[in-house]
Design a protein around this motif. Structure first.
Motif, PDB file in Angstrom:
ATOM      1  N   ILE A  16       0.783   8.029  -0.376  1.00  0.00           N
ATOM      2  CA  ILE A  16       1.486   7.583  -1.580  1.00  0.00           C
ATOM      3  C   ILE A  16       2.731   8.451  -1.732  1.00  0.00           C
ATOM      4  CG2 ILE A  16       1.372   7.317  -4.084  1.00  0.00           C
ATOM      5  CD1 ILE A  16      -1.708   7.008  -3.747  1.00  0.00           C
ATOM      6  N   LEU A  27      -2.731   5.514  -9.060  1.00  0.00           N
ATOM      7  CA  LEU A  27      -2.916   4.679  -7.871  1.00  0.00           C
ATOM      8  C   LEU A  27      -4.199   5.066  -7.138  1.00  0.00           C
ATOM      9  CD1 LEU A  27       0.756   4.561  -6.523  1.00  0.00           C
ATOM     10  CD2 LEU A  27      -0.504   2.695  -7.628  1.00  0.00           C
ATOM     11  N   ILE A  60       2.265   3.563   0.511  1.00  0.00           N
ATOM     12  CA  ILE A  60       2.655   2.992  -0.775  1.00  0.00           C
ATOM     13  C   ILE A  60       3.782   3.870  -1.295  1.00  0.00           C
ATOM     14  CG2 ILE A  60       1.951   2.443  -3.135  1.00  0.00           C
ATOM     15  CD1 ILE A  60      -0.941   2.204  -2.099  1.00  0.00           C
ATOM     16  N   SER A  61       4.943   3.275  -1.546  1.00  0.00           N
ATOM     17  CA  SER A  61       6.102   4.075  -1.921  1.00  0.00           C
ATOM     18  C   SER A  61       6.821   3.516  -3.144  1.00  0.00           C
ATOM     19  CB  SER A  61       7.093   4.131  -0.753  1.00  0.00           C
ATOM     20  OG  SER A  61       8.261   4.845  -1.111  1.00  0.00           O
ATOM     21  N   MET A  89       3.926  -0.774   1.342  1.00  0.00           N
ATOM     22  CA  MET A  89       4.006  -1.419   0.029  1.00  0.00           C
ATOM     23  C   MET A  89       5.001  -0.669  -0.847  1.00  0.00           C
ATOM     24  SD  MET A  89       1.065  -1.921  -2.885  1.00  0.00           S
ATOM     25  CE  MET A  89      -0.014  -2.788  -1.761  1.00  0.00           C
ATOM     26  N   LEU A  91       6.642  -0.065  -4.626  1.00  0.00           N
ATOM     27  CA  LEU A  91       6.420  -0.186  -6.066  1.00  0.00           C
ATOM     28  C   LEU A  91       7.729   0.144  -6.770  1.00  0.00           C
ATOM     29  CD1 LEU A  91       3.123   1.878  -6.436  1.00  0.00           C
ATOM     30  CD2 LEU A  91       3.351  -0.566  -6.012  1.00  0.00           C
ATOM     31  N   LEU A 121      -2.646  -4.863  -7.152  1.00  0.00           N
ATOM     32  CA  LEU A 121      -2.636  -3.727  -6.239  1.00  0.00           C
ATOM     33  C   LEU A 121      -3.860  -3.759  -5.331  1.00  0.00           C
ATOM     34  CD1 LEU A 121      -1.439  -0.936  -5.354  1.00  0.00           C
ATOM     35  CD2 LEU A 121      -2.957   0.073  -7.071  1.00  0.00           C
ATOM     36  N   VAL A 125      -3.797  -4.298  -1.236  1.00  0.00           N
ATOM     37  CA  VAL A 125      -4.328  -3.237  -0.377  1.00  0.00           C
ATOM     38  C   VAL A 125      -5.522  -3.759   0.427  1.00  0.00           C
ATOM     39  CG1 VAL A 125      -5.493  -0.981  -0.374  1.00  0.00           C
ATOM     40  CG2 VAL A 125      -3.436  -1.333  -1.759  1.00  0.00           C
TER      41      VAL A 125
END
Length: 136
Positions: A16, A27, A60-61, A89, A91, A121, A125
């Motif tokens: 993340i 998250l 996830i960024s 992914m 955000l 989410l 995922v």
């Protein structure tokens, strides 16, 4: 490649990349239940270094971050021969179509708006990592 590494390791790694620690923690809570291993970085530069070190199964960024934003991070991941197939992914609180188009252009696998819907989410995922339907 990532699927084979993940099978050998058993535990899927999620990186993340987010400059707000509260969101990183949320998250992780939202994605509990699948036995994922979480790692984090506060910006794209450190995130890219950590991705190269860890070879995560999912990144996830956030988009808006200091030093290197999520668009540049995604482009760097896609250009890296060891990471280019890693699901990515994004955000963001940016709601305009141009941002989504830019995300697709740099190779984002998925794009979610903040505040993030827990169900969206989890669904994304689950699909990206081929996880079982129930995780609670």
């Amino acid at each position: 490649m990532n699927a084979n590494v993940a099978t050998a390791r058993q535990v899927l790694r999620v990186l993340i990349v987010e400059d707000t620690k509260t969101i990183t923690n949320l998250l992780q809570v939202y994605l509990m239940g699948w036995g994922l291993e979480f790692f984090d970085a506060p910006n794209g530069v450190l995130g890219l270094n950590k991705a190269r070190e860890l070879k995560p199964d999912l990144i996830i960024s956030d988009v808006q971050m200091p030093e290197m934003d999520g668009f540049a991070l995604c482009a760097a991941v896609r250009a890296d021969s060891q990471l280019h197939d890693t699901p990515f992914m994004m955000l963001t609180s940016l709601k305009d179509d141009a941002s989504r188009q830019k995300g697709k252009l740099v190779g984002a696998s998925a794009f979610l708006n903040k505040p993030v819907s827990v169900d969206d989410l989890r669904s994304k995922v689950r699909d990206m990592l081929k996880l079982p339907a129930t995780n609670r």
